[in-house]
Design a protein around this motif. Structure first.
Motif, PDB file in Angstrom:
ATOM      1  N   THR A 166      84.426 -71.316  79.292  1.00  0.00           N
ATOM      2  CA  THR A 166      84.563 -70.696  80.599  1.00  0.00           C
ATOM      3  C   THR A 166      85.368 -71.577  81.533  1.00  0.00           C
ATOM      4  O   THR A 166      86.238 -71.112  82.261  1.00  0.00           O
ATOM      5  CB  THR A 166      83.173 -70.410  81.196  1.00  0.00           C
ATOM      6  N   ARG A 216      69.887 -71.965  85.530  1.00  0.00           N
ATOM      7  CA  ARG A 216      70.203 -71.384  84.215  1.00  0.00           C
ATOM      8  C   ARG A 216      69.096 -71.651  83.233  1.00  0.00           C
ATOM      9  O   ARG A 216      68.771 -70.815  82.404  1.00  0.00           O
ATOM     10  CB  ARG A 216      71.540 -71.938  83.707  1.00  0.00           C
ATOM     11  N   SER A 251      76.119 -62.338  83.072  1.00  0.00           N
ATOM     12  CA  SER A 251      75.812 -61.820  81.741  1.00  0.00           C
ATOM     13  C   SER A 251      75.702 -60.300  81.730  1.00  0.00           C
ATOM     14  O   SER A 251      75.641 -59.697  80.674  1.00  0.00           O
ATOM     15  CB  SER A 251      74.499 -62.429  81.240  1.00  0.00           C
ATOM     16  N   GLU A 256      79.138 -66.151  78.112  1.00  0.00           N
ATOM     17  CA  GLU A 256      79.128 -65.698  79.492  1.00  0.00           C
ATOM     18  C   GLU A 256      80.220 -64.654  79.665  1.00  0.00           C
ATOM     19  O   GLU A 256      81.316 -64.804  79.126  1.00  0.00           O
ATOM     20  CB  GLU A 256      79.383 -66.856  80.463  1.00  0.00           C
ATOM     21  N   LYS A 277      78.328 -69.218  86.917  1.00  0.00           N
ATOM     22  CA  LYS A 277      78.494 -70.510  86.279  1.00  0.00           C
ATOM     23  C   LYS A 277      79.026 -71.514  87.284  1.00  0.00           C
ATOM     24  O   LYS A 277      79.954 -71.233  87.998  1.00  0.00           O
ATOM     25  CB  LYS A 277      79.481 -70.422  85.120  1.00  0.00           C
ATOM     26  N   ARG A 315      80.301 -70.462  76.453  1.00  0.00           N
ATOM     27  CA  ARG A 315      80.041 -71.212  77.674  1.00  0.00           C
ATOM     28  C   ARG A 315      80.989 -72.400  77.809  1.00  0.00           C
ATOM     29  O   ARG A 315      81.467 -72.702  78.897  1.00  0.00           O
ATOM     30  CB  ARG A 315      78.595 -71.704  77.709  1.00  0.00           C
TER      31      ARG A 315
END
Length: 275
Positions: free
Chosen positions: A176, A267, A99, A131, A275, A173
């Motif tokens: 991703t 997270r 981030s 992200e 991630k 998210r």
């Protein structure tokens, strides 16, 4: 992604010089246009003369460089010169997202879907729905240097590393995994928000790094039966820990395994940056 990357393929490719042996394949989908397919073949096949590609189902029809969707079937590739499947290396990768990459401030919206951050999110710097994903993975930083990408991602004193904003894209998210875990052909880079690719914008995303990602996705998913997938390539009875720690880049697979096993917990605590 299926355990076997070739499972369910509906596109099969052959070299005209060896028409009975498939060199690989892929999957048709709305983003796989004829132009994208030909671009992927330029990555997959080493050649010194232009390629000609024919769909051999129901006649031998040459494929043209258009935005029409590619049809399922068998495709034959020929050339007047040298023709061979590339032996370029594929680097198995884990997903990485942070981030803190300043590409978040540059893009301010998911560069795939266009979902923009609210003014409140911008003011408070809340990235819960987004992200900043690395195009070239953090775990391969030494290879990043080998490709001289550090020199290509320098705009000021803050840049020149794998954490350069020119190596980052802001994504929702849920997107991703679509864009940065070796999707079916790595084509997401062709659909990016124009702002993040505009050379006139500060810290614009670097096209050379994006193309590297595209090449890696083609090699992972289209060459032969495709590359192994982490969960499926440790034979029963093997030393699992040794397999996790081994690889071309020490620690890369451990990063992936820790992310997969502990990522949701960390997270939730706000203490995990990949991630």
């Amino acid at each position: 992604m299926p355990a076997n990357r070739s499972s369910g393929r509906d596109v099969f490719m052959y070299l005209a010089s060896v028409p009975t042996v498939s060199i690989g394949g892929g999957f048709t989908n709305p983003t796989l246009t004829k132009m994208a397919f030909l671009d992927s073949l330029d990555v997959l096949i080493t050649h010194d003369s232009p390629l000609r590609v024919y769909r051999i189902n129901d006649g031998r029809i040459q494929i043209q460089r258009t935005q029409d969707s590619l049809l399922p079937g068998e495709y034959e590739v020929e050339s007047d010169g040298y023709l061979a499947v590339t032996d370029a290396p594929y680097y198995q990768r884990s997903s990485s997202a942070m981030s803190s990459l300043s590409s978040s401030d540059r893009d301010r919206r998911c560069v795939i879907t266009g979902l923009a951050m609210t003014q409140r999110e911008l003011v408070l710097q809340r990235w819960t729905k987004y992200e900043a994903a690395h195009t070239f993975p953090v775990a391969l930083e030494s290879i990043f240097q080998n490709y001289n990408f550090a020199e290509l991602t320098v705009l000021d004193e803050r840049d020149g590393s794998v954490n350069s904003p020119q190596n980052g894209l802001l994504l929702q998210r849920l997107n991703t995994i679509f864009c940065f875990l070796d999707d079916s052909l790595g084509l997401a880079g062709r659909q990016l928000d124009p702002v993040c690719r505009d050379p006139g914008q500060p810290h614009h995303v670097n096209d050379n790094v994006l193309f590297w990602h595209f090449q890696q996705a083609v090699l992972a998913n289209m060459r032969a039966a495709g590359e192994p997938i982490f969960d499926e390539d440790i034979p029963p009875g093997s030393d699992t820990m040794n397999a996790i720690l081994s690889g071309p880049v020490p620690g890369e697979r451990m990063e992936f395994e820790l992310s997969k096993r502990l990522g949701d917990v960390m997270r939730a605590q706000g203490s995990f940056s990949i991630k």
